[in-house]
Design a protein around this motif. Structure first.
Motif, short mmCIF file in Angstrom:
data_model
loop_
_atom_site.label_atom_id
_atom_site.label_comp_id
_atom_site.label_asym_id
_atom_site.label_seq_id
_atom_site.Cartn_x
_atom_site.Cartn_y
_atom_site.Cartn_z
N GLU A 25 19.74 -1.98 -25.63
CA GLU A 25 20.33 -0.77 -26.19
C GLU A 25 21.17 -0.01 -25.15
O GLU A 25 22.27 0.44 -25.45
CB GLU A 25 19.24 0.14 -26.77
CG GLU A 25 19.78 1.22 -27.69
CD GLU A 25 20.72 0.71 -28.79
OE1 GLU A 25 21.76 1.35 -29.02
OE2 GLU A 25 20.42 -0.33 -29.42
N GLN A 26 20.69 0.09 -23.92
CA GLN A 26 21.47 0.75 -22.86
C GLN A 26 22.78 0.00 -22.61
O GLN A 26 23.83 0.62 -22.45
CB GLN A 26 20.68 0.78 -21.54
CG GLN A 26 19.62 1.85 -21.46
CD GLN A 26 18.88 1.75 -20.14
OE1 GLN A 26 18.37 0.69 -19.76
NE2 GLN A 26 18.83 2.85 -19.43
N GLN A 27 22.70 -1.31 -22.58
CA GLN A 27 23.91 -2.10 -22.36
C GLN A 27 24.89 -1.93 -23.51
O GLN A 27 26.09 -1.75 -23.30
CB GLN A 27 23.55 -3.58 -22.17
CG GLN A 27 22.78 -3.84 -20.89
CD GLN A 27 22.35 -5.27 -20.79
OE1 GLN A 27 23.18 -6.17 -20.59
NE2 GLN A 27 21.06 -5.52 -20.94
N ARG A 28 24.39 -1.99 -24.74
CA ARG A 28 25.25 -1.83 -25.91
C ARG A 28 25.91 -0.45 -25.89
O ARG A 28 27.11 -0.32 -26.11
CB ARG A 28 24.45 -2.01 -27.21
CG ARG A 28 25.34 -1.87 -28.46
CD ARG A 28 24.58 -2.06 -29.76
NE ARG A 28 24.10 -3.44 -29.90
CZ ARG A 28 22.83 -3.82 -29.81
NH1 ARG A 28 21.88 -2.94 -29.61
NH2 ARG A 28 22.49 -5.08 -29.96
N GLU A 29 25.14 0.59 -25.60
CA GLU A 29 25.68 1.95 -25.57
C GLU A 29 26.75 2.10 -24.49
O GLU A 29 27.78 2.72 -24.72
CB GLU A 29 24.56 2.97 -25.34
CG GLU A 29 23.68 3.18 -26.55
CD GLU A 29 22.49 4.08 -26.25
OE1 GLU A 29 22.40 4.65 -25.14
OE2 GLU A 29 21.64 4.22 -27.16
N GLY A 30 26.51 1.54 -23.31
CA GLY A 30 27.48 1.64 -22.22
C GLY A 30 28.78 0.92 -22.54
O GLY A 30 29.87 1.47 -22.36
N TRP A 31 28.68 -0.31 -23.03
CA TRP A 31 29.88 -1.08 -23.36
C TRP A 31 30.61 -0.47 -24.55
O TRP A 31 31.84 -0.45 -24.59
CB TRP A 31 29.55 -2.55 -23.60
CG TRP A 31 29.27 -3.33 -22.35
CD1 TRP A 31 28.31 -3.07 -21.42
CD2 TRP A 31 29.96 -4.50 -21.89
NE1 TRP A 31 28.35 -4.02 -20.42
CE2 TRP A 31 29.34 -4.91 -20.68
CE3 TRP A 31 31.01 -5.26 -22.40
CZ2 TRP A 31 29.76 -6.03 -19.96
CZ3 TRP A 31 31.42 -6.38 -21.69
CH2 TRP A 31 30.81 -6.75 -20.48
N GLN A 32 29.86 0.08 -25.51
CA GLN A 32 30.50 0.73 -26.66
C GLN A 32 31.23 2.00 -26.20
O GLN A 32 32.33 2.28 -26.67
CB GLN A 32 29.48 1.08 -27.75
CG GLN A 32 30.13 1.64 -29.02
CD GLN A 32 30.97 0.63 -29.75
OE1 GLN A 32 30.49 -0.44 -30.11
NE2 GLN A 32 32.24 0.94 -30.02
N ALA A 33 30.64 2.75 -25.29
CA ALA A 33 31.28 3.96 -24.77
C ALA A 33 32.61 3.61 -24.09
O ALA A 33 33.62 4.30 -24.28
CB ALA A 33 30.36 4.70 -23.80
N ILE A 34 32.62 2.54 -23.32
CA ILE A 34 33.85 2.10 -22.67
C ILE A 34 34.88 1.69 -23.73
O ILE A 34 36.06 2.06 -23.66
CB ILE A 34 33.57 0.96 -21.68
CG1 ILE A 34 32.76 1.48 -20.49
CG2 ILE A 34 34.88 0.32 -21.20
CD1 ILE A 34 32.22 0.41 -19.57
N LEU A 35 34.43 0.94 -24.74
CA LEU A 35 35.35 0.51 -25.80
C LEU A 35 35.89 1.70 -26.59
O LEU A 35 37.07 1.71 -26.97
CB LEU A 35 34.64 -0.49 -26.73
CG LEU A 35 35.52 -1.23 -27.73
CD1 LEU A 35 36.61 -2.04 -27.03
CD2 LEU A 35 34.66 -2.13 -28.60
N ASP A 36 35.07 2.72 -26.80
CA ASP A 36 35.54 3.94 -27.49
C ASP A 36 36.61 4.65 -26.67
O ASP A 36 37.58 5.17 -27.22
CB ASP A 36 34.36 4.88 -27.77
CG ASP A 36 33.39 4.31 -28.82
OD1 ASP A 36 33.75 3.34 -29.53
OD2 ASP A 36 32.28 4.85 -28.91
#
Length: 136
Positions: free
Chosen positions: A115-126
């Protein structure tokens, strides 16, 4: 090894989205998971066997690291695959009437939760989405 996927749809021409994802000056503008981080330098040799590196640092200077690897496949305006360490990632660009769909899938690492990895990569993609749409 678990695989994580993040995605977004960007309201911008495909050529603009591709350029924003692959140009060092653009990468430095969007490549951070939060406002207290930034990318201080980036290099891109966008071809199979070519290397890339983004220097990511906390703005307070407390921590930094190089996100680096080697491109394994590049299909202009369609696909980028790369290795980073012992992990692999795939970035797909698909045009539709809704815009350019960008899907990033990557091998998870063991240090942080999925979940931390998904949130971090999604934040960068956003942040990437906001940057690319501002260029359009």
């Amino acid at each position: 090894m678990s695989r994580i996927t993040v995605e977004t749809t960007i309201q911008a021409p495909l050529a603009t989205v591709w350029r924003a994802y692959t140009t060092p000056d653009d990468i430095m503008a969007w490549n951070a998971a939060s406002d207290d981080w930034h990318t201080t330098r980036a290099s891109v040799d966008l071809r199979p066997g070519g290397a890339f590196c983004s220097r990511m640092e906390a703005k307070d200077g407390s921590f930094g690291f190089d996100f680096e690897g080697t491109y394994t496949q590049v299909l202009p305006e369609r696909l980028i695959e790369y290795d980073f360490g012992d992990r692999k990632a795939r970035v797909e660009f698909t045009e539709s009437s809704a815009g350019v769909h960008v899907r990033v899938s990557f091998d998870a690492e063991q240090t942080h939760s999925i979940e931390q990895q998904r949130e971090g990569w999604q934040a960068i993609l956003d942040r990437f989405k906001a940057h690319a749409e501002a260029l359009a």
